[in-house]
Design a protein around this motif. Structure first.
Motif, PDB file in Angstrom:
ATOM      1  N   VAL A 142       0.851  -1.197   0.000  1.00  0.00           N
ATOM      2  CA  VAL A 142       0.000   0.000   0.000  1.00  0.00           C
ATOM      3  C   VAL A 142       0.881   1.238   0.000  1.00  0.00           C
ATOM      4  O   VAL A 142       0.669   2.171  -0.786  1.00  0.00           O
ATOM      5  CB  VAL A 142      -0.950   0.013   1.224  1.00  0.00           C
ATOM      6  CG1 VAL A 142      -1.677   1.345   1.331  1.00  0.00           C
ATOM      7  CG2 VAL A 142      -1.938  -1.142   1.151  1.00  0.00           C
ATOM      8  N   LYS A 143       1.889   1.258   0.857  1.00  0.00           N
ATOM      9  CA  LYS A 143       2.786   2.413   0.952  1.00  0.00           C
ATOM     10  C   LYS A 143       3.532   2.638  -0.356  1.00  0.00           C
ATOM     11  O   LYS A 143       3.687   3.789  -0.791  1.00  0.00           O
ATOM     12  CB  LYS A 143       3.757   2.218   2.114  1.00  0.00           C
ATOM     13  CG  LYS A 143       3.073   2.306   3.474  1.00  0.00           C
ATOM     14  CD  LYS A 143       3.926   1.852   4.631  1.00  0.00           C
ATOM     15  CE  LYS A 143       5.274   2.495   4.694  1.00  0.00           C
ATOM     16  NZ  LYS A 143       6.048   2.074   5.873  1.00  0.00           N
ATOM     17  N   THR A 151       3.375   6.634  -5.568  1.00  0.00           N
ATOM     18  CA  THR A 151       3.281   6.895  -7.007  1.00  0.00           C
ATOM     19  C   THR A 151       1.987   7.597  -7.410  1.00  0.00           C
ATOM     20  O   THR A 151       1.845   7.997  -8.556  1.00  0.00           O
ATOM     21  CB  THR A 151       3.377   5.575  -7.801  1.00  0.00           C
ATOM     22  OG1 THR A 151       2.230   4.768  -7.510  1.00  0.00           O
ATOM     23  CG2 THR A 151       4.649   4.807  -7.462  1.00  0.00           C
ATOM     24  N   LEU A 152       1.049   7.723  -6.468  1.00  0.00           N
ATOM     25  CA  LEU A 152      -0.272   8.269  -6.813  1.00  0.00           C
ATOM     26  C   LEU A 152      -0.365   9.774  -6.610  1.00  0.00           C
ATOM     27  O   LEU A 152       0.178  10.311  -5.658  1.00  0.00           O
ATOM     28  CB  LEU A 152      -1.352   7.607  -5.950  1.00  0.00           C
ATOM     29  CG  LEU A 152      -1.607   6.134  -6.170  1.00  0.00           C
ATOM     30  CD1 LEU A 152      -2.644   5.623  -5.181  1.00  0.00           C
ATOM     31  CD2 LEU A 152      -2.062   5.871  -7.600  1.00  0.00           C
ATOM     32  N   TYR A 201     -12.265   1.536  -5.118  1.00  0.00           N
ATOM     33  CA  TYR A 201     -13.418   0.991  -5.817  1.00  0.00           C
ATOM     34  C   TYR A 201     -13.917  -0.242  -5.076  1.00  0.00           C
ATOM     35  O   TYR A 201     -13.132  -1.021  -4.550  1.00  0.00           O
ATOM     36  CB  TYR A 201     -13.061   0.607  -7.260  1.00  0.00           C
ATOM     37  CG  TYR A 201     -12.975   1.793  -8.174  1.00  0.00           C
ATOM     38  CD1 TYR A 201     -14.036   2.124  -9.006  1.00  0.00           C
ATOM     39  CD2 TYR A 201     -11.836   2.599  -8.204  1.00  0.00           C
ATOM     40  CE1 TYR A 201     -13.967   3.221  -9.850  1.00  0.00           C
ATOM     41  CE2 TYR A 201     -11.759   3.702  -9.041  1.00  0.00           C
ATOM     42  CZ  TYR A 201     -12.832   4.002  -9.857  1.00  0.00           C
ATOM     43  OH  TYR A 201     -12.768   5.100 -10.683  1.00  0.00           O
ATOM     44  N   LEU A 202     -15.233  -0.409  -5.068  1.00  0.00           N
ATOM     45  CA  LEU A 202     -15.860  -1.579  -4.464  1.00  0.00           C
ATOM     46  C   LEU A 202     -15.726  -2.770  -5.418  1.00  0.00           C
ATOM     47  O   LEU A 202     -15.428  -2.587  -6.607  1.00  0.00           O
ATOM     48  CB  LEU A 202     -17.326  -1.280  -4.178  1.00  0.00           C
ATOM     49  CG  LEU A 202     -17.567  -0.158  -3.161  1.00  0.00           C
ATOM     50  CD1 LEU A 202     -19.037   0.235  -3.139  1.00  0.00           C
ATOM     51  CD2 LEU A 202     -17.103  -0.591  -1.796  1.00  0.00           C
ATOM     52  N   ASP A 237      -5.064  -0.727 -12.104  1.00  0.00           N
ATOM     53  CA  ASP A 237      -5.301   0.459 -12.938  1.00  0.00           C
ATOM     54  C   ASP A 237      -5.156   1.767 -12.163  1.00  0.00           C
ATOM     55  O   ASP A 237      -5.986   2.673 -12.273  1.00  0.00           O
ATOM     56  CB  ASP A 237      -6.684   0.395 -13.600  1.00  0.00           C
ATOM     57  CG  ASP A 237      -6.840  -0.835 -14.480  1.00  0.00           C
ATOM     58  OD1 ASP A 237      -5.851  -1.225 -15.127  1.00  0.00           O
ATOM     59  OD2 ASP A 237      -7.947  -1.416 -14.502  1.00  0.00           O
ATOM     60  N   ASN A 238      -4.143   1.833 -11.324  1.00  0.00           N
ATOM     61  CA  ASN A 238      -3.805   3.059 -10.589  1.00  0.00           C
ATOM     62  C   ASN A 238      -4.804   3.440  -9.495  1.00  0.00           C
ATOM     63  O   ASN A 238      -4.926   4.610  -9.145  1.00  0.00           O
ATOM     64  CB  ASN A 238      -3.607   4.229 -11.551  1.00  0.00           C
ATOM     65  CG  ASN A 238      -2.227   4.830 -11.412  1.00  0.00           C
ATOM     66  OD1 ASN A 238      -1.332   4.240 -10.816  1.00  0.00           O
ATOM     67  ND2 ASN A 238      -2.056   6.019 -11.933  1.00  0.00           N
ATOM     68  N   HIS A 239      -5.551   2.455  -8.987  1.00  0.00           N
ATOM     69  CA  HIS A 239      -6.414   2.725  -7.844  1.00  0.00           C
ATOM     70  C   HIS A 239      -6.563   1.458  -6.994  1.00  0.00           C
ATOM     71  O   HIS A 239      -6.297   0.354  -7.444  1.00  0.00           O
ATOM     72  CB  HIS A 239      -7.783   3.277  -8.266  1.00  0.00           C
ATOM     73  CG  HIS A 239      -8.530   2.412  -9.215  1.00  0.00           C
ATOM     74  ND1 HIS A 239      -8.555   2.644 -10.557  1.00  0.00           N
ATOM     75  CD2 HIS A 239      -9.280   1.306  -9.019  1.00  0.00           C
ATOM     76  CE1 HIS A 239      -9.290   1.739 -11.152  1.00  0.00           C
ATOM     77  NE2 HIS A 239      -9.737   0.904 -10.230  1.00  0.00           N
TER      78      HIS A 239
END
Length: 157
Positions: A6-7, A12-13, A19-20, A110-112
């Motif tokens: 996660v870190k 990078t974000l 998203y569910l 996809d970046n999330h």
């Protein structure tokens, strides 16, 4: 997904999105109201004592639609939790309010971040008499057993 993953993604974000499992986006004005470590000490149905540890994030959406949690802010909350609470690099579980509080796993696509479904399971199947896999039986074999081993196509009956 482990906390270290996660870190790494947070670094990078530019924007933080969750998203569910049904691909519905969690409102952009969500808060992470808790970051903590949860320990579960229990006995399974087979009598085995077990201990599980996870890092827990609690997502909450309020009426504060002008609020947006930035990746750096979540990183700061995580780092503070590691320092003050001694949180370890464990799997992350996410609580999110639906009809009731739901527990989800966490993935990154996809970046999330994507909340993933979790399932209950029997941890002591061998002690409960639950077969590991349902036996596969051919219908023709089942019919032969029901006919006393006689082939219904043999013309004998």
């Amino acid at each position: 997904m482990k906390l270290s993953e996660v870190k790494n993604h947070l670094q990078t974000l530019e924007q933080l999105d969750f998203y569910l499992p049904n691909s519905q986006k969690v409102e952009s004005h969500f808060h992470v109201t808790e970051v903590g470590q949860i320990s579960k000490h229990f006995i399974d149905c087979g009598g085995v004592v077990r201990v599980e540890h996870v890092v827990n994030f609690q997502l909450w959406s309020a009426d504060d639609v002008d609020h947006r949690l930035e990746p750096k802010k979540l990183m700061h909350i995580i780092e503070l939790s590691e320092k003050v609470l001694g949180i370890q690099d464990l799997e992350v579980e996410v609580e999110y309010q639906a009809e009731t509080i739901g527990k989800y796993g966490l993935d990154f696509q996809d970046n999330h971040f994507v909340l993933t479904t979790k399932q209950t399971d029997c941890l002591a199947k061998d002690n409960c008499g639950i077969p590991a896999e349902k036996p596969k039986v051919k219908l023709s074999e089942l019919q032969a057993q029901m006919n006393g081993g006689r082939d219904p196509n043999s013309g004998c009956c």
